[in-house]
Scaffold this motif. Sequence first.
Motif, PDB file in Angstrom:
ATOM      1  N   CYS A  81       0.854  -1.195   0.000  1.00  0.00           N
ATOM      2  CA  CYS A  81       0.000   0.000   0.000  1.00  0.00           C
ATOM      3  C   CYS A  81       0.887   1.241   0.000  1.00  0.00           C
ATOM      4  CB  CYS A  81      -0.887   0.035   1.237  1.00  0.00           C
ATOM      5  SG  CYS A  81      -2.076  -1.319   1.338  1.00  0.00           S
ATOM      6  N   GLU A  82       0.636   2.128  -0.948  1.00  0.00           N
ATOM      7  CA  GLU A  82       1.374   3.387  -1.045  1.00  0.00           C
ATOM      8  C   GLU A  82       0.383   4.547  -0.928  1.00  0.00           C
ATOM      9  OE1 GLU A  82       4.633   5.525  -4.000  1.00  0.00           O
ATOM     10  OE2 GLU A  82       3.321   3.977  -4.812  1.00  0.00           O
ATOM     11  N   PHE A  83       0.759   5.582  -0.164  1.00  0.00           N
ATOM     12  CA  PHE A  83      -0.121   6.697   0.149  1.00  0.00           C
ATOM     13  C   PHE A  83       0.544   7.986  -0.335  1.00  0.00           C
ATOM     14  CE2 PHE A  83      -0.632   3.215   3.053  1.00  0.00           C
ATOM     15  CZ  PHE A  83      -2.010   3.025   3.086  1.00  0.00           C
ATOM     16  N   VAL A  84      -0.087   8.657  -1.295  1.00  0.00           N
ATOM     17  CA  VAL A  84       0.560   9.768  -1.988  1.00  0.00           C
ATOM     18  C   VAL A  84      -0.297  11.033  -1.928  1.00  0.00           C
ATOM     19  CG1 VAL A  84       1.399  10.572  -4.235  1.00  0.00           C
ATOM     20  CG2 VAL A  84       1.758   8.192  -3.554  1.00  0.00           C
ATOM     21  N   LEU A  85       0.346  12.165  -1.616  1.00  0.00           N
ATOM     22  CA  LEU A  85      -0.251  13.482  -1.774  1.00  0.00           C
ATOM     23  C   LEU A  85       0.511  14.203  -2.880  1.00  0.00           C
ATOM     24  CD1 LEU A  85      -0.775  14.952   1.828  1.00  0.00           C
ATOM     25  CD2 LEU A  85      -2.524  14.125   0.252  1.00  0.00           C
ATOM     26  N   THR A  86      -0.232  14.870  -3.762  1.00  0.00           N
ATOM     27  CA  THR A  86       0.387  15.715  -4.772  1.00  0.00           C
ATOM     28  C   THR A  86      -0.119  17.141  -4.606  1.00  0.00           C
ATOM     29  OG1 THR A  86      -1.344  15.250  -6.409  1.00  0.00           O
ATOM     30  CG2 THR A  86       0.614  13.834  -6.452  1.00  0.00           C
ATOM     31  N   ASP A  87       0.698  18.090  -4.981  1.00  0.00           N
ATOM     32  CA  ASP A  87       0.303  19.506  -4.983  1.00  0.00           C
ATOM     33  C   ASP A  87       0.581  20.036  -6.384  1.00  0.00           C
ATOM     34  OD1 ASP A  87      -0.375  22.105  -4.456  1.00  0.00           O
ATOM     35  OD2 ASP A  87       1.229  22.469  -3.012  1.00  0.00           O
ATOM     36  N   ASN A  88      -0.476  20.434  -7.073  1.00  0.00           N
ATOM     37  CA  ASN A  88      -0.370  20.890  -8.462  1.00  0.00           C
ATOM     38  C   ASN A  88       0.352  19.855  -9.323  1.00  0.00           C
ATOM     39  OD1 ASN A  88      -1.685  23.353  -7.900  1.00  0.00           O
ATOM     40  ND2 ASN A  88       0.224  24.223  -7.160  1.00  0.00           N
TER      41      ASN A  88
ATOM     42  N   SER B 194       4.221  14.148  -0.656  1.00  0.00           N
ATOM     43  CA  SER B 194       4.313  13.132   0.384  1.00  0.00           C
ATOM     44  C   SER B 194       4.067  11.778  -0.263  1.00  0.00           C
ATOM     45  CB  SER B 194       3.290  13.368   1.491  1.00  0.00           C
ATOM     46  OG  SER B 194       3.371  12.332   2.462  1.00  0.00           O
ATOM     47  N   ASP B 195       4.944  10.838   0.032  1.00  0.00           N
ATOM     48  CA  ASP B 195       4.859   9.497  -0.546  1.00  0.00           C
ATOM     49  C   ASP B 195       5.301   8.528   0.538  1.00  0.00           C
ATOM     50  OD1 ASP B 195       5.081   7.147  -2.003  1.00  0.00           O
ATOM     51  OD2 ASP B 195       6.124   8.082  -3.673  1.00  0.00           O
ATOM     52  N   THR B 196       4.335   7.829   1.166  1.00  0.00           N
ATOM     53  CA  THR B 196       4.682   6.932   2.266  1.00  0.00           C
ATOM     54  C   THR B 196       4.104   5.542   2.019  1.00  0.00           C
ATOM     55  OG1 THR B 196       2.742   7.263   3.686  1.00  0.00           O
ATOM     56  CG2 THR B 196       4.499   8.921   3.823  1.00  0.00           C
ATOM     57  N   TRP B 197       4.587   4.600   2.817  1.00  0.00           N
ATOM     58  CA  TRP B 197       4.115   3.212   2.755  1.00  0.00           C
ATOM     59  C   TRP B 197       3.452   2.837   4.071  1.00  0.00           C
ATOM     60  CZ3 TRP B 197       4.330   0.585  -1.812  1.00  0.00           C
ATOM     61  CH2 TRP B 197       5.064   1.208  -2.834  1.00  0.00           C
TER      62      TRP B 197
ATOM     63  N   THR C 291      -4.037  10.038  -3.223  1.00  0.00           N
ATOM     64  CA  THR C 291      -4.269   8.778  -3.925  1.00  0.00           C
ATOM     65  C   THR C 291      -3.677   7.644  -3.105  1.00  0.00           C
ATOM     66  OG1 THR C 291      -4.138   9.893  -6.066  1.00  0.00           O
ATOM     67  CG2 THR C 291      -3.956   7.494  -6.081  1.00  0.00           C
ATOM     68  N   VAL C 292      -4.422   6.549  -3.020  1.00  0.00           N
ATOM     69  CA  VAL C 292      -3.938   5.335  -2.371  1.00  0.00           C
ATOM     70  C   VAL C 292      -3.745   4.285  -3.454  1.00  0.00           C
ATOM     71  CG1 VAL C 292      -4.485   3.502  -0.731  1.00  0.00           C
ATOM     72  CG2 VAL C 292      -5.105   5.878  -0.203  1.00  0.00           C
ATOM     73  N   TYR C 293      -2.512   3.767  -3.526  1.00  0.00           N
ATOM     74  CA  TYR C 293      -2.172   2.728  -4.492  1.00  0.00           C
ATOM     75  C   TYR C 293      -2.132   1.389  -3.775  1.00  0.00           C
ATOM     76  CZ  TYR C 293      -0.761   6.606  -7.463  1.00  0.00           C
ATOM     77  OH  TYR C 293      -0.760   7.761  -8.209  1.00  0.00           O
ATOM     78  N   ASP C 294      -2.844   0.419  -4.314  1.00  0.00           N
ATOM     79  CA  ASP C 294      -2.900  -0.932  -3.758  1.00  0.00           C
ATOM     80  C   ASP C 294      -2.278  -1.866  -4.795  1.00  0.00           C
ATOM     81  OD1 ASP C 294      -3.612  -3.484  -2.897  1.00  0.00           O
ATOM     82  OD2 ASP C 294      -5.625  -2.881  -2.270  1.00  0.00           O
ATOM     83  N   TYR C 295      -0.980  -2.137  -4.624  1.00  0.00           N
ATOM     84  CA  TYR C 295      -0.255  -2.940  -5.611  1.00  0.00           C
ATOM     85  C   TYR C 295      -0.676  -4.396  -5.582  1.00  0.00           C
ATOM     86  CZ  TYR C 295       2.399   1.259  -6.338  1.00  0.00           C
ATOM     87  OH  TYR C 295       2.749   2.562  -6.632  1.00  0.00           O
TER      88      TYR C 295
END
Length: 96
Positions: free
Chosen positions: A48-55, A60-63, A81-85
């Motif tokens: 599981c990867e947890f990502v924040l983007t700004d523009n 922020s990119d954490t596991w 966005t939450v990525y579920d590999y």
Amino acid sequence: MPASAANEGDHWIRTADCTADQEIQQRLVNGAWHDEQELNPTVAPPGCEFVLTDNGGRISDTWGAGSGWWPDGPGHTICATVYDYNAQSAVSGVCN
């Protein structure tokens, strides 16, 4: 009087294996109220990867760790966005 955040509150992002709380709140910063948000994983097994983007750029990119608070006032558009590999999926929250 603080401004109102259009998406203020908790926004739960869930995939088959991962869950996170995208929190958007008014916070007092340098004597004025501004929108800020953070992404807090609550279910975070490997994959599981947890990502924040700004523009569009990653801020922020954490596991599994929380993102900390990020300002999303004028000039900022933060998206989560939450990525579920394991399930080969991605789910996005709100952009504010």
